[in-house]
Design a protein around this motif. Sequence first.
Motif, PDB file in Angstrom:
ATOM      1  N   LYS A 146      10.432 -26.975  16.577  1.00 28.49           N
ATOM      2  CA  LYS A 146       9.960 -27.944  17.381  1.00 28.49           C
ATOM      3  C   LYS A 146       8.326 -27.634  17.612  1.00 28.49           C
ATOM      4  O   LYS A 146       8.024 -26.732  18.104  1.00 28.49           O
ATOM      5  N   PHE A 147       7.591 -28.747  17.080  1.00 26.38           N
ATOM      6  CA  PHE A 147       6.242 -28.633  17.596  1.00 26.38           C
ATOM      7  C   PHE A 147       5.841 -29.771  18.233  1.00 26.38           C
ATOM      8  O   PHE A 147       6.200 -30.943  18.080  1.00 26.38           O
ATOM      9  N   GLU A 148       5.041 -29.386  19.296  1.00 28.67           N
ATOM     10  CA  GLU A 148       4.468 -30.282  20.052  1.00 28.67           C
ATOM     11  C   GLU A 148       2.939 -30.591  20.141  1.00 28.67           C
ATOM     12  O   GLU A 148       2.252 -29.721  20.207  1.00 28.67           O
ATOM     13  N   PRO A 149       2.540 -31.819  19.335  1.00 28.48           N
ATOM     14  CA  PRO A 149       1.243 -31.660  18.907  1.00 28.48           C
ATOM     15  C   PRO A 149       0.101 -31.670  20.007  1.00 28.48           C
ATOM     16  O   PRO A 149      -0.963 -31.234  20.086  1.00 28.48           O
ATOM     17  N   GLN A 150       0.688 -32.263  21.248  1.00 27.55           N
ATOM     18  CA  GLN A 150      -0.471 -32.355  22.521  1.00 27.55           C
ATOM     19  C   GLN A 150      -0.805 -31.007  23.058  1.00 27.55           C
ATOM     20  O   GLN A 150      -1.925 -30.761  23.068  1.00 27.55           O
ATOM     21  N   SER A 151       0.250 -30.015  23.190  1.00 27.56           N
ATOM     22  CA  SER A 151       0.259 -28.782  23.726  1.00 27.56           C
ATOM     23  C   SER A 151      -0.379 -27.792  22.477  1.00 27.56           C
ATOM     24  O   SER A 151      -0.804 -26.562  22.848  1.00 27.56           O
ATOM     25  N   GLY A 152       0.294 -27.911  21.334  1.00 25.71           N
ATOM     26  CA  GLY A 152      -0.074 -27.106  20.337  1.00 25.71           C
ATOM     27  C   GLY A 152       1.164 -26.051  20.275  1.00 25.71           C
ATOM     28  O   GLY A 152       0.901 -25.138  19.494  1.00 25.71           O
TER      29      GLY A 152
END
Length: 269
Positions: A57-63
């Motif tokens: 899982k990748f969270e674009p906002q937090s990186g």
Amino acid sequence: MEPPGNATAADKADAVETRHRAVLRKFIVRARRVEEHSLAADKERLLAWARGTVTLKFEPQSGNSTMTWDLPEEESLDSLAARCRPFLLQGDPVYHGKVTNALGFFLRLAPDELRNYLREIRESWRPLDPGDRETIGYESRTGSISQALGDLVTDKELAYAWLYGDLVHADDNGEERLHGHDIDARFQAGALLITNVAVKAISTLNLARAAQSQNYLTLEDSVFTERVVARPKREVRVEKFATAPVGTPPAEIEAALDGVVPRPDSSKD
């Protein structure tokens, strides 16, 4: 036991066949206990565990990125490991190598389809042995961000550290060698090992069933049908019972159950 030196070739062949039959009888009962285990009830989920399925899982906002493994409950895997462990022990009668050799004996004149399936199963078992150099699925290094990573460790090393250090015995699980791979990491690898063993055991069992149905293996039907899992409640019909004071000799109690009056001991006053 091997026949004596003056035994005929037929006697020797019979002894070999008898030995292989005994191996397969024991294996089938043990493998059916694996098949009956709660973790094997959902075949798709069992296969997912055996593949080492991971979610990234990748969270674009937090990186930030996270990897998640869906693993069995620890207590459930503990019991499955107990049922599977004999297949990995070379000294055990149901060690996978002995089982596939026994199947090979009975399938030596079978069609290519069955013999090829046996060859695939035999090859699939080997990477699960502790002495085999292949990994089951991955290698791992771990450490803190500010320090150098530790040694590269195979999933098999971690799995056997869990099996013999955390579960079965209290062996030294190689903390120094495993550097930073905690019980969660060892359990993850253990789950990969044990679910793979379960899958291989069930596949081998199905090959034995196919050999039986096509008359290459002619074991008693009861080996495939008798109950292999204990009931959670035991009930026994009682026909007779007897009570006696504490210290009553067992022979007197048995005599009472048999309806026999014990003769007095003439040696006593």
